[in-house]
Write an enzyme that holds these catalytic residues in place. Sequence first.
Site, mmCIF file in Angstrom:
data_model
loop_
_atom_site.group_PDB
_atom_site.id
_atom_site.type_symbol
_atom_site.label_atom_id
_atom_site.label_comp_id
_atom_site.label_asym_id
_atom_site.label_seq_id
_atom_site.Cartn_x
_atom_site.Cartn_y
_atom_site.Cartn_z
ATOM 1 N N HIS A 52 0.830 -1.206 0.000
ATOM 2 C CA HIS A 52 0.000 0.000 0.000
ATOM 3 C C HIS A 52 0.866 1.257 0.000
ATOM 4 C CE1 HIS A 52 -3.618 2.422 1.244
ATOM 5 N NE2 HIS A 52 -2.663 3.195 1.741
ATOM 6 N N GLU A 53 1.777 1.324 0.942
ATOM 7 C CA GLU A 53 2.612 2.523 1.039
ATOM 8 C C GLU A 53 3.537 2.658 -0.169
ATOM 9 O OE1 GLU A 53 1.836 4.729 3.055
ATOM 10 O OE2 GLU A 53 0.545 3.519 4.351
ATOM 11 N N HIS A 63 1.740 4.469 -2.897
ATOM 12 C CA HIS A 63 1.872 5.929 -2.732
ATOM 13 C C HIS A 63 3.227 6.400 -3.259
ATOM 14 C CE1 HIS A 63 -1.741 6.930 -0.576
ATOM 15 N NE2 HIS A 63 -1.468 6.186 0.475
ATOM 16 N N HIS A 67 3.372 6.778 -6.926
ATOM 17 C CA HIS A 67 2.662 7.992 -7.352
ATOM 18 C C HIS A 67 3.611 9.193 -7.316
ATOM 19 C CE1 HIS A 67 -1.564 10.107 -7.077
ATOM 20 N NE2 HIS A 67 -0.959 10.327 -8.224
#
Length: 673
Positions: free
Chosen positions: A465-466, A469, A472
């Site tokens: 998940h991290e 990020h 991105h």
Amino acid sequence: MTNPLLGPWRAPYDLPPYDLISDADYAPAIDAALDTARATVAAIADNPAAPTFANTIAALEMADEQLGRVLSVFYTVAGADSNPAREALQRDLAPKLSAYSSEISSNKALFQRIDQLWTDKDALNLSDEEERVLMLTRRGFVRSGAGLSGAAEAEMKDVKSRLAVLGTTFTQNLLADEREWFMPVTEADLAPLPAFLTAALRAAGAEKQADGPVVTLARSVITPFLQYSPNRALRQRAYEAYVARGANGGATDNRAIAAETLALRQSRARLLGYDTFAAFKLETEMAGNAQNVRQLLLNIWGPARKAAQSESTALEALLHADGIQGPLEAWDWHYYSEKRRLTEHDLDEAAIKPYFQLDRMVEAAFAVANRLFGLEFEALDTPFYHPDCRVWKVTRGGEWVAIFVGDYFARGSKRSGAWCSAMRSQSRVGGVAQRPVVMNVCNFAPPEAGQPALLSYDDARTLFHEFGHALHQMLSDVTYESISGTSVARDFVELPSQLYEHWLEVPEVLAEFATHAETGEAMPAALIERLLAARNYGQGFSTVEIVSSALVDLEFHDGPAPQDPMQKQAEVLESIGMPHAIRMRHATPHFAHVFSGDGYSSGYYSYLWSEIMDADAFDAFLESGDPFDPATAKSLEENILSKGGSADAAALYTRFRGRLPGVESLLKGRGLI
């Protein structure tokens, strides 16, 4: 001697020289950078030349470049490796930085230049990105109170200053509670626990300098303890300490802070002409207004509550089978849920965990990024703020793309949770490429000396998940830093992170990287099949946890500020029929998403809003027949990951997928329909 924060950074790849920085350097460096930023902004505002995009908007983008660099270095260590000196400086900085922000937003000459550019925008021959930056800059000034004057302007300044102080205090109170509490356990208490958990409790005891093993409030410690400890009294003691964070009645109690924060947010909204803070906050998000958010949450709540009640009935039967009378309680849920999962899916977390080594999961995240986007990762030997930090150079086709930092282990100096931050964001103002420095910070249980760090499956999802990020940020390809990377609508920012979690569930990824810590053997295909078949196990519980938190957050802000937030919380939970044995994921006194700052206030729903899109977005890969389909990966990068906030979030998603999805994507993905 030159302050190392202000001089040229000589470390490789322009990284901050943490080996040269002392705590005494931060305050003078920040003061000097503030002075420089103020002077630069004043020069822009007082420029006698007519306003242009270059001499006003682009100039503002660079005005506080030095200040941003210094603050990024400080706030990185303040969140991940705090100490009393850093905490004191945080408290001092909160009103000081708020005052600086208010000075800029209340600068009438500066706002007049920006407003004139907006009026004349059609004649300026701006690119789409430049017009977007102009719009966002003007909107930010208006929403910060640039149009206020007199008493209203003064009140807004006071409100924002006080909110900054309260957010810092809330965070530090929570860190103090998490740092100071621990529960010693005996060898007899350890006997029934799996080896990975006893190792974690011994490591926690060493970190706390206790005489033996302890349970701490780190999620990676307390959750498996609740899963495996048959001692109900110890489970209750640990659980109640966990949910009592920020509500201990002492100096670190956050309940009064929450009440004052909500009242001040209501005042802020009123000063800007909004009926509620939710109306103000949601105006710029994809959801648009509180009613759209409420409808989304209630559409999810019904199926989630029904599933959770069914789960509760099954778990309570196991409780009674153990000879314990009375209802299932919150401190029982994880224990009996783990028992039920073993029975129904033949899955034992203790048997699964050795396959999820931290190092192998980092490799897996990197390998997926390589197959999807061509990124390569090279470990660097460079000093950082803590020995736990690991640093990689990220390249593509031999070209430097970014620096990635991983700080994975829990410690008393680190705030709880997991997060991604950019110490430096991507931009190319003036044709100069600024490559990002991106961090993932987690709180995984550290291993005993000489042993590999093991993750739960949920921990591994957090890591992916991290890293979503981080991608991105790393793949951002815009000109202006203000729209770079994750600078997007709050209910869009979780799309890349939640989407990336899906690749952990790709069988070939697990087959290659889920290898046993002792034998080195790959996870058996039959175990992978059972693991994936159980992916939606317990989704009633987890969905109720998050939806209830999101509804409480929304109701806090969509109406008059409650004088007693705890009473309001109780009323909301009663009105939706909150199951007895489930608590909010984040109760008010430790709801850092909402009360440490404005980031997720009225916006905790955004995880669910983004989940609607992430389920649909991964379907695009599945529809191609290949979870690594090059064309779909290229479209994802070109239309979403590289674009930052350079266009409206709905438009970006529609370019990728052709349309926006409905809530059915989320319900289907969670197995609730």
